[in-house]
Design a protein around this motif. Structure first.
Motif, mmCIF file in Angstrom:
data_model
loop_
_atom_site.group_PDB
_atom_site.id
_atom_site.type_symbol
_atom_site.label_atom_id
_atom_site.label_comp_id
_atom_site.label_asym_id
_atom_site.label_seq_id
_atom_site.Cartn_x
_atom_site.Cartn_y
_atom_site.Cartn_z
ATOM 1 N N PRO A 17 23.626 -19.581 -31.397
ATOM 2 C CA PRO A 17 22.397 -20.389 -31.408
ATOM 3 C C PRO A 17 21.931 -20.749 -32.823
ATOM 4 C CG PRO A 17 22.189 -18.576 -29.869
ATOM 5 C CD PRO A 17 23.439 -18.331 -30.655
ATOM 6 N N ILE A 21 21.302 -24.506 -34.068
ATOM 7 C CA ILE A 21 19.862 -24.471 -33.860
ATOM 8 C C ILE A 21 19.204 -25.840 -34.003
ATOM 9 C CG2 ILE A 21 19.149 -23.978 -36.238
ATOM 10 C CD1 ILE A 21 17.829 -22.391 -32.974
ATOM 11 N N ILE A 24 19.715 -27.796 -30.745
ATOM 12 C CA ILE A 24 18.942 -27.086 -29.710
ATOM 13 C C ILE A 24 17.451 -27.343 -29.911
ATOM 14 C CG2 ILE A 24 18.303 -24.809 -28.816
ATOM 15 C CD1 ILE A 24 21.125 -23.847 -29.584
ATOM 16 N N THR A 39 15.303 -16.327 -30.810
ATOM 17 C CA THR A 39 16.506 -15.787 -31.453
ATOM 18 C C THR A 39 16.243 -14.463 -32.150
ATOM 19 O OG1 THR A 39 16.117 -16.986 -33.530
ATOM 20 C CG2 THR A 39 17.382 -18.118 -31.813
ATOM 21 N N THR A 78 25.796 -16.080 -21.990
ATOM 22 C CA THR A 78 26.021 -17.107 -23.016
ATOM 23 C C THR A 78 26.328 -18.445 -22.364
ATOM 24 O OG1 THR A 78 26.814 -15.515 -24.665
ATOM 25 C CG2 THR A 78 27.500 -17.805 -24.938
ATOM 26 N N GLY A 81 23.312 -20.025 -20.887
ATOM 27 C CA GLY A 81 22.422 -20.586 -21.889
ATOM 28 C C GLY A 81 22.651 -22.074 -22.101
ATOM 29 N N PHE A 90 16.036 -20.935 -21.825
ATOM 30 C CA PHE A 90 16.906 -20.546 -22.931
ATOM 31 C C PHE A 90 16.594 -19.122 -23.382
ATOM 32 C CE2 PHE A 90 18.219 -20.818 -27.506
ATOM 33 C CZ PHE A 90 19.570 -21.022 -27.271
ATOM 34 N N ARG A 94 19.128 -15.836 -23.414
ATOM 35 C CA ARG A 94 19.380 -15.050 -24.626
ATOM 36 C C ARG A 94 19.020 -13.577 -24.425
ATOM 37 N NH1 ARG A 94 23.186 -16.593 -26.865
ATOM 38 N NH2 ARG A 94 22.659 -15.292 -28.652
ATOM 39 N N TRP A 152 26.073 -28.994 -27.921
ATOM 40 C CA TRP A 152 25.795 -27.552 -27.955
ATOM 41 C C TRP A 152 25.943 -26.905 -26.588
ATOM 42 C CZ3 TRP A 152 21.927 -24.921 -25.348
ATOM 43 C CH2 TRP A 152 20.885 -25.668 -24.791
ATOM 44 N N ARG A 153 25.649 -27.606 -25.509
ATOM 45 C CA ARG A 153 25.714 -27.008 -24.175
ATOM 46 C C ARG A 153 27.161 -26.656 -23.796
ATOM 47 N NH1 ARG A 153 20.956 -27.497 -21.505
ATOM 48 N NH2 ARG A 153 19.421 -28.973 -22.337
ATOM 49 N N PHE A 156 28.470 -23.589 -25.717
ATOM 50 C CA PHE A 156 28.011 -22.319 -25.155
ATOM 51 C C PHE A 156 28.867 -21.932 -23.947
ATOM 52 C CE2 PHE A 156 24.588 -22.387 -27.970
ATOM 53 C CZ PHE A 156 23.726 -21.326 -27.778
ATOM 54 N N SER A 223 19.161 -16.622 -38.453
ATOM 55 C CA SER A 223 18.476 -17.587 -37.600
ATOM 56 C C SER A 223 18.196 -18.915 -38.292
ATOM 57 C CB SER A 223 17.150 -16.988 -37.097
ATOM 58 O OG SER A 223 17.382 -15.890 -36.246
#
Length: 402
Positions: A17, A21, A24, A39, A78, A81, A90, A94, A152-153, A156, A223
């Motif tokens: 993530p 980020i 997202i 996160t 994961t 997510g 989300f 996580r 991003w999806r 994951f 993060s």
């Protein structure tokens, strides 16, 4: 080596993530403060609280079962997510990842401590922790390149599926039975209260405090480090995936193996060097990397952030080896879980604090606000170095003979 592969998936799923980020954030419309909560604090509270009871199962010798079940759970979560449509979904995904990841590391640490003598543990723990720089490079490469290609999806979901494929292999190789000679059937296992008695020494408590400081800086950096490079210096996900991922992995590997080698050599003569060598590295890295958060030079910023990650990657083997010398064999997984508990509970404050400071400063400072917020990282790591150095002062008097 199998444990290292498991740890690779552990780290990749945890930091993915952070790599993705920015997409997202825009897709789910999140503020930096909410990102810090999801996160950081939300993830790490679950990770910390659940780790100790799962470690109690590991301390009974069920290493293979614990690691395989944990790997399965965090891989599923994961993948889920990637289906999240809002911040709450989300966050729940996580938290599920945290629930799975909480039990794997303490079980792996205890497995290694059972099979290696005290003066030889830092090296195999370093091999296990090689997962961190390798996984960091993989996460940045996969997150940067695949994320830029598929989104991003889908990234994951793909990473979660790969972890699921490894789960049956773990159970097959490590097995579901206790290791031979672990204990006689029916023997009374010490209660949690009896185990906690061994965790009262000043050296042990200072190690936990130092680990907490490392957690604050490490999770804050993990993060928001990528977000800082994108916002303040204009890097793309693909550039970060290749350049920053490989650089961080290379420097992290050198720091990890170098510290593990030096700590083992020095600790063979004086166990205090397990903590002192780590403290020295942390202080040097903190001072060397502080400029990365305020510079206008993009290359220097990237190199400085990669240097800052050395502490995140390298500290664990000698510190865990020292911690295991301070407790009896039946309490090692619990000791590791307690260290991770302190690291995680305090670490949850890192992303939250960085996010809140960034949100507060952004209206007046713009993209540079996040860099100033990230100065928390070297500052808190200097404090952690001092605590570990102090812990070394009482270490030899409180270490147990084996």
């Amino acid at each position: 080596m199998l444990l290292t592969f498991v740890a690779v998936f552990n780290v990749v799923d945890r930091i993915l993530p952070a790599v993705l980020i920015e997409p997202i954030k825009h897709d789910l419309q999140l503020s930096d403060t909410v990102i810090g909560l999801i996160t950081g604090f939300g993830f790490l509270v679950i990770y910390a609280v659940v780790g100790i009871p799962i470690a109690r199962i590991s301390d009974r010798g069920r290493y293979g079962v614990v690691i395989a079940v944990c790997l399965t759970l965090w891989s599923i979560m994961t993948a889920l997510g990637g289906l999240a449509q809002n911040a709450m979904q989300f966050a729940v995904a996580r938290m599920g990842v945290a629930l799975g990841e909480a039990g794997s590391s303490p079980a792996a640490h205890a497995f290694i401590s059972r099979n290696f003598t005290p003066d030889k543990r830092s090296a195999p723990l370093a091999v296990l922790t090689l997962a961190v720089p390798f996984a960091t490079s993989i996460a940045f490469l996969a997150g940067g390149l695949i994320g830029e290609w598929l989104g991003w999806r889908q990234t994951f979901m793909l990473v979660g599926l790969c972890g699921l494929l490894l789960s049956p292999v773990v159970l097959l190789v490590l097995g579901w039975r206790k290791p031979a000679g672990f204990s006689v059937e029916g023997a009374k296992h010490p209660s949690l209260v009896d185990t906690l008695v061994h965790f009262r020494g000043s050296s042990f408590l200072l190690v936990l405090a130092g680990s907490a400081c490392i957690g604050i800086g490490a999770y804050g950096l993990t993060s928001f480090g990528v977000a800082y490079l994108i916002r303040a210096h204009g890097f793309t996900l693909g550039e970060i995936g290749v350049e920053f991922g490989l650089l961080t992995g290379l420097l992290g590997t050198v720091g990890l193996l170098g510290l593990g080698f030096v700590a083992d050599r020095l600790a063979a003569r004086d166990g205090r060097w397990l903590l002192w060598s780590t403290a020295i590295l942390m202080a040097v890295v903190a001072l060397a990397s502080a400029g990365a958060f305020v510079t206008s030079d993009a290359t220097f910023a990237m190199i400085g952030l990669a240097v800052a990650n050395i502490t995140v990657i390298a500290y664990a083997p000698p510190v865990i080896s020292a911690l295991h010398r301070l407790v009896p064999s039946h309490a090692r997984a619990t000791a590791s879980a307690l260290m991770l508990f302190c690291n995680a509970i305090a670490g949850g404050l890192g992303p939250l604090a960085v996010g809140m400071i960034s949100d507060a400063l952004t209206p007046s400072l713009g993209p540079s606000a996040l860099g100033l917020a990230l100065l928390l990282v070297p500052a808190i790591h200097l404090l952690g170095a001092g605590l570990l150095a102090l812990a070394g002062s009482w270490f030899n008097e409180q270490a147990l003979l084996e």
